[in-house]
Design a protein around this motif. Structure first.
Motif, PDB file in Angstrom:
ATOM      1  N   TYR A  34      14.266 -71.612  25.098  1.00 38.28           N
ATOM      2  CA  TYR A  34      13.988 -73.049  25.068  1.00 38.28           C
ATOM      3  C   TYR A  34      13.334 -73.452  23.746  1.00 38.28           C
ATOM      4  O   TYR A  34      13.690 -74.461  23.136  1.00 38.28           O
ATOM      5  CB  TYR A  34      13.065 -73.434  26.227  1.00 38.28           C
ATOM      6  CG  TYR A  34      13.719 -73.475  27.594  1.00 38.28           C
ATOM      7  CD1 TYR A  34      15.055 -73.113  27.773  1.00 38.28           C
ATOM      8  CD2 TYR A  34      13.009 -73.884  28.713  1.00 38.28           C
ATOM      9  CE1 TYR A  34      15.643 -73.143  29.024  1.00 38.28           C
ATOM     10  CE2 TYR A  34      13.592 -73.927  29.980  1.00 38.28           C
ATOM     11  CZ  TYR A  34      14.902 -73.548  30.128  1.00 38.28           C
ATOM     12  OH  TYR A  34      15.487 -73.596  31.363  1.00 38.28           O
ATOM     13  N   LYS A  35      12.361 -72.664  23.304  1.00 35.81           N
ATOM     14  CA  LYS A  35      11.670 -72.987  22.054  1.00 35.81           C
ATOM     15  C   LYS A  35      12.633 -72.975  20.875  1.00 35.81           C
ATOM     16  O   LYS A  35      12.577 -73.848  19.999  1.00 35.81           O
ATOM     17  CB  LYS A  35      10.534 -71.987  21.815  1.00 35.81           C
ATOM     18  CG  LYS A  35       9.350 -72.150  22.757  1.00 35.81           C
ATOM     19  CD  LYS A  35       8.297 -71.089  22.484  1.00 35.81           C
ATOM     20  CE  LYS A  35       7.095 -71.237  23.409  1.00 35.81           C
ATOM     21  NZ  LYS A  35       6.102 -70.157  23.192  1.00 35.81           N
ATOM     22  N   GLY A  36      13.529 -71.975  20.844  1.00 38.13           N
ATOM     23  CA  GLY A  36      14.491 -71.906  19.747  1.00 38.13           C
ATOM     24  C   GLY A  36      15.444 -73.085  19.740  1.00 38.13           C
ATOM     25  O   GLY A  36      15.731 -73.669  18.683  1.00 38.13           O
ATOM     26  N   GLY A  37      15.941 -73.463  20.921  1.00 38.06           N
ATOM     27  CA  GLY A  37      16.859 -74.586  21.005  1.00 38.06           C
ATOM     28  C   GLY A  37      16.195 -75.910  20.648  1.00 38.06           C
ATOM     29  O   GLY A  37      16.758 -76.735  19.918  1.00 38.06           O
ATOM     30  N   ILE A  38      14.987 -76.120  21.166  1.00 39.35           N
ATOM     31  CA  ILE A  38      14.267 -77.374  20.885  1.00 39.35           C
ATOM     32  C   ILE A  38      13.873 -77.453  19.411  1.00 39.35           C
ATOM     33  O   ILE A  38      13.928 -78.523  18.790  1.00 39.35           O
ATOM     34  CB  ILE A  38      13.030 -77.489  21.788  1.00 39.35           C
ATOM     35  CG1 ILE A  38      13.468 -77.911  23.190  1.00 39.35           C
ATOM     36  CG2 ILE A  38      12.036 -78.485  21.241  1.00 39.35           C
ATOM     37  CD1 ILE A  38      14.082 -79.301  23.261  1.00 39.35           C
ATOM     38  N   TYR A  78      21.979 -74.216  22.007  1.00 40.02           N
ATOM     39  CA  TYR A  78      21.032 -75.263  21.618  1.00 40.02           C
ATOM     40  C   TYR A  78      21.331 -76.564  22.362  1.00 40.02           C
ATOM     41  O   TYR A  78      20.418 -77.269  22.804  1.00 40.02           O
ATOM     42  CB  TYR A  78      21.111 -75.510  20.114  1.00 40.02           C
ATOM     43  CG  TYR A  78      20.590 -74.384  19.244  1.00 40.02           C
ATOM     44  CD1 TYR A  78      19.822 -73.353  19.770  1.00 40.02           C
ATOM     45  CD2 TYR A  78      20.863 -74.361  17.877  1.00 40.02           C
ATOM     46  CE1 TYR A  78      19.352 -72.326  18.963  1.00 40.02           C
ATOM     47  CE2 TYR A  78      20.382 -73.341  17.064  1.00 40.02           C
ATOM     48  CZ  TYR A  78      19.641 -72.327  17.609  1.00 40.02           C
ATOM     49  OH  TYR A  78      19.166 -71.322  16.813  1.00 40.02           O
ATOM     50  N   ARG A  79      22.610 -76.898  22.480  1.00 42.17           N
ATOM     51  CA  ARG A  79      22.978 -78.131  23.203  1.00 42.17           C
ATOM     52  C   ARG A  79      22.549 -78.048  24.660  1.00 42.17           C
ATOM     53  O   ARG A  79      22.047 -79.030  25.230  1.00 42.17           O
ATOM     54  CB  ARG A  79      24.484 -78.361  23.121  1.00 42.17           C
ATOM     55  CG  ARG A  79      24.995 -79.504  24.015  1.00 42.17           C
ATOM     56  CD  ARG A  79      26.491 -79.710  23.834  1.00 42.17           C
ATOM     57  NE  ARG A  79      27.009 -80.640  24.814  1.00 42.17           N
ATOM     58  CZ  ARG A  79      27.585 -80.280  25.955  1.00 42.17           C
ATOM     59  NH1 ARG A  79      27.691 -78.990  26.274  1.00 42.17           N
ATOM     60  NH2 ARG A  79      28.045 -81.189  26.791  1.00 42.17           N
ATOM     61  N   LEU A  84      18.828 -79.918  29.042  1.00 42.94           N
ATOM     62  CA  LEU A  84      17.743 -79.714  30.002  1.00 42.94           C
ATOM     63  C   LEU A  84      16.553 -80.628  29.698  1.00 42.94           C
ATOM     64  O   LEU A  84      15.956 -81.219  30.607  1.00 42.94           O
ATOM     65  CB  LEU A  84      17.302 -78.252  29.980  1.00 42.94           C
ATOM     66  CG  LEU A  84      18.306 -77.229  30.514  1.00 42.94           C
ATOM     67  CD1 LEU A  84      17.798 -75.820  30.252  1.00 42.94           C
ATOM     68  CD2 LEU A  84      18.551 -77.436  31.997  1.00 42.94           C
ATOM     69  N   ALA A  85      16.209 -80.735  28.410  1.00 42.92           N
ATOM     70  CA  ALA A  85      15.073 -81.580  28.035  1.00 42.92           C
ATOM     71  C   ALA A  85      15.362 -83.045  28.358  1.00 42.92           C
ATOM     72  O   ALA A  85      14.496 -83.763  28.900  1.00 42.92           O
ATOM     73  CB  ALA A  85      14.780 -81.418  26.548  1.00 42.92           C
ATOM     74  N   LEU A  86      16.571 -83.501  28.056  1.00 42.14           N
ATOM     75  CA  LEU A  86      16.907 -84.899  28.304  1.00 42.14           C
ATOM     76  C   LEU A  86      17.141 -85.172  29.788  1.00 42.14           C
ATOM     77  O   LEU A  86      17.012 -86.316  30.232  1.00 42.14           O
ATOM     78  CB  LEU A  86      18.115 -85.311  27.470  1.00 42.14           C
ATOM     79  CG  LEU A  86      17.882 -85.316  25.952  1.00 42.14           C
ATOM     80  CD1 LEU A  86      19.108 -85.848  25.222  1.00 42.14           C
ATOM     81  CD2 LEU A  86      16.640 -86.124  25.584  1.00 42.14           C
ATOM     82  N   ASN A  87      17.471 -84.143  30.559  1.00 44.39           N
ATOM     83  CA  ASN A  87      17.522 -84.316  32.020  1.00 44.39           C
ATOM     84  C   ASN A  87      16.155 -84.777  32.537  1.00 44.39           C
ATOM     85  O   ASN A  87      16.056 -85.694  33.363  1.00 44.39           O
ATOM     86  CB  ASN A  87      17.891 -82.995  32.704  1.00 44.39           C
ATOM     87  CG  ASN A  87      19.378 -82.779  32.801  1.00 44.39           C
ATOM     88  OD1 ASN A  87      20.164 -83.702  32.612  1.00 44.39           O
ATOM     89  ND2 ASN A  87      19.780 -81.552  33.080  1.00 44.39           N
ATOM     90  N   ASP A  88      15.103 -84.119  32.050  1.00 40.33           N
ATOM     91  CA  ASP A  88      13.760 -84.477  32.493  1.00 40.33           C
ATOM     92  C   ASP A  88      13.352 -85.848  31.947  1.00 40.33           C
ATOM     93  O   ASP A  88      12.660 -86.617  32.626  1.00 40.33           O
ATOM     94  CB  ASP A  88      12.762 -83.412  32.070  1.00 40.33           C
ATOM     95  CG  ASP A  88      12.891 -82.128  32.891  1.00 40.33           C
ATOM     96  OD1 ASP A  88      13.643 -82.149  33.892  1.00 40.33           O
ATOM     97  OD2 ASP A  88      12.259 -81.122  32.530  1.00 40.33           O
ATOM     98  N   ALA A 100      23.089 -85.858  25.472  1.00 41.52           N
ATOM     99  CA  ALA A 100      23.491 -84.496  25.125  1.00 41.52           C
ATOM    100  C   ALA A 100      24.575 -84.000  26.072  1.00 41.52           C
ATOM    101  O   ALA A 100      25.469 -83.241  25.670  1.00 41.52           O
ATOM    102  CB  ALA A 100      22.287 -83.563  25.154  1.00 41.52           C
ATOM    103  N   ARG A 101      24.497 -84.437  27.335  1.00 37.87           N
ATOM    104  CA  ARG A 101      25.537 -84.061  28.294  1.00 37.87           C
ATOM    105  C   ARG A 101      26.852 -84.756  27.965  1.00 37.87           C
ATOM    106  O   ARG A 101      27.935 -84.207  28.162  1.00 37.87           O
ATOM    107  CB  ARG A 101      25.095 -84.400  29.711  1.00 37.87           C
ATOM    108  CG  ARG A 101      26.010 -83.812  30.787  1.00 37.87           C
ATOM    109  CD  ARG A 101      25.683 -84.303  32.174  1.00 37.87           C
ATOM    110  NE  ARG A 101      24.293 -84.064  32.536  1.00 37.87           N
ATOM    111  CZ  ARG A 101      23.429 -85.020  32.820  1.00 37.87           C
ATOM    112  NH1 ARG A 101      23.798 -86.306  32.758  1.00 37.87           N
ATOM    113  NH2 ARG A 101      22.193 -84.737  33.150  1.00 37.87           N
ATOM    114  N   LEU A 102      26.769 -85.991  27.456  1.00 39.18           N
ATOM    115  CA  LEU A 102      27.976 -86.746  27.116  1.00 39.18           C
ATOM    116  C   LEU A 102      28.598 -86.275  25.806  1.00 39.18           C
ATOM    117  O   LEU A 102      29.795 -86.471  25.583  1.00 39.18           O
ATOM    118  CB  LEU A 102      27.632 -88.235  27.002  1.00 39.18           C
ATOM    119  CG  LEU A 102      27.127 -88.917  28.275  1.00 39.18           C
ATOM    120  CD1 LEU A 102      26.699 -90.344  27.971  1.00 39.18           C
ATOM    121  CD2 LEU A 102      28.205 -88.899  29.352  1.00 39.18           C
ATOM    122  N   ALA A 103      27.810 -85.654  24.933  1.00 40.78           N
ATOM    123  CA  ALA A 103      28.338 -85.172  23.655  1.00 40.78           C
ATOM    124  C   ALA A 103      29.325 -84.043  23.894  1.00 40.78           C
ATOM    125  O   ALA A 103      29.122 -83.185  24.751  1.00 40.78           O
ATOM    126  CB  ALA A 103      27.192 -84.696  22.766  1.00 40.78           C
TER     127      ALA A 103
END
Length: 304
Positions: A34-38, A78-79, A84-88, A100-103
């Motif tokens: 998670y840290k790497g992706g964010i 990463y996407r 996950l972050a934008l879900n919250d 991000a889900r729509l991309a």
């Protein structure tokens, strides 16, 4: 439907808050991912307000990562973290939808593995024998078909006179960290016989590493998987084989074994495949004269 009111935080502002909120829900290795992706998302999109993010922004960010040489699989990871972050954020009413889900995700096509020709194998072996960094690993890979992460996780306690035991694999997180981990499947844990090329390479390697517990070390740690791939690319370039990948050595070993008539189940066991059907699906073309061999066997059985 969630509504946003007024100015929303930027992704750079929201990212540490999200990481703090999820850290108690996931395992340490997952948190590392998670840290790497964010971190990658913040570098590319951090100045944008969450509510003003568009799918096109996310797609542009992913395209930039690919242009910088990141692997499609890494960019896709990463996407997924950004999703996950934008879900919250969507749940909490900070954004009306998860862009991000729509991309559209990056194209995941990877080069197909191929078996090296006789001439290519000879050139690669010659180059490997003169390479002090990656040469012995290349020879062991070509002679055994082990995966990169299995080779790098080897310790000298795994090596016997005529065989080695695959008991672990090197796992890499999205942030670039790596550690010795359990194999992914039960069949990945296995004993592999050592042809003479592999035995000789391991003897040279044991003398070269001067007491390290790791078979293929970098200092006091095992070699990083990406460092191994980079070193292999340099070796392949010197051998005049710029299109050959480290994984192609596994494909070559399997193809040679099947072409020599080794039973599919034995090859499958040596490769650590989940079943012989996987081996057949990938390497069935390498089994010579399959139809005629079946016909000959039936002729003998039926008295033809």
């Amino acid at each position: 439907e969630a509504q946003t009111v007024g100015r929303t935080p930027t992704l750079a502002d929201y990212a540490p808050l999200w990481l703090r909120a999820v850290r108690h829900r996931v395992r340490p290795a997952t948190m590392d991912n998670y840290k790497g992706g964010i971190r990658a998302a913040v570098r590319g999109l951090g100045s944008l307000e969450l509510a003003k993010l568009k799918p096109a922004d996310v797609e542009t960010w992913m395209g930039d990562l690919l242009a910088q040489g990141r692997k499609p699989s890494t960019v896709a990871t990463y996407r997924r973290v950004l999703i996950l972050a934008l879900n919250d954020a969507e749940r909490d009413g900070l954004v009306p939808k998860n862009v991000a889900r729509l991309a559209r995700p990056p194209r995941m096509a990877e080069p197909k593995p191929r078996a090296l020709s006789v001439e290519e194998r000879a050139r690669l072996v010659d180059a490997a024998q003169d390479d002090d960094i990656i040469g012995n690993l290349v020879l062991v890979a070509l002679a055994t078909g082990l995966r990169r992460q299995e080779l790098l996780a080897l310790r000298w306690e795994d090596i016997e006179a005529d065989s080695l035991t695959v008991s672990a694999a090197m796992a890499v997180s999205a942030s670039g960290g790596y550690e010795r981990a359990e194999p992914k499947t039960r069949r990945s844990r296995r004993t592999v016989g050592l042809p003479s090329m592999a035995r000789e390479a391991l003897d040279r390697q044991r003398a070269a590493v001067d007491g390290s517990p790791w078979v293929f070390p970098a200092g006091d740690k095992p070699m990083h998987p990406e460092a191994a791939s980079d070193a292999f690319r340099r070796l392949a370039d010197r051998a005049g084989l710029p299109d050959v990948r480290l994984h192609d050595l596994r494909h070559t070993a399997a193809t040679l074994a099947l072409a020599a008539g080794v039973p599919v189940r034995d090859v499958s066991d040596s490769l650590g495949h989940s079943s012989p059907s996987v081996t057949l699906n990938v390497y069935g073309h390498a089994i010579p004269e399959g139809p005629s061999r079946v016909a000959d066997a039936l002729d003998k059985a039926l008295g033809g």
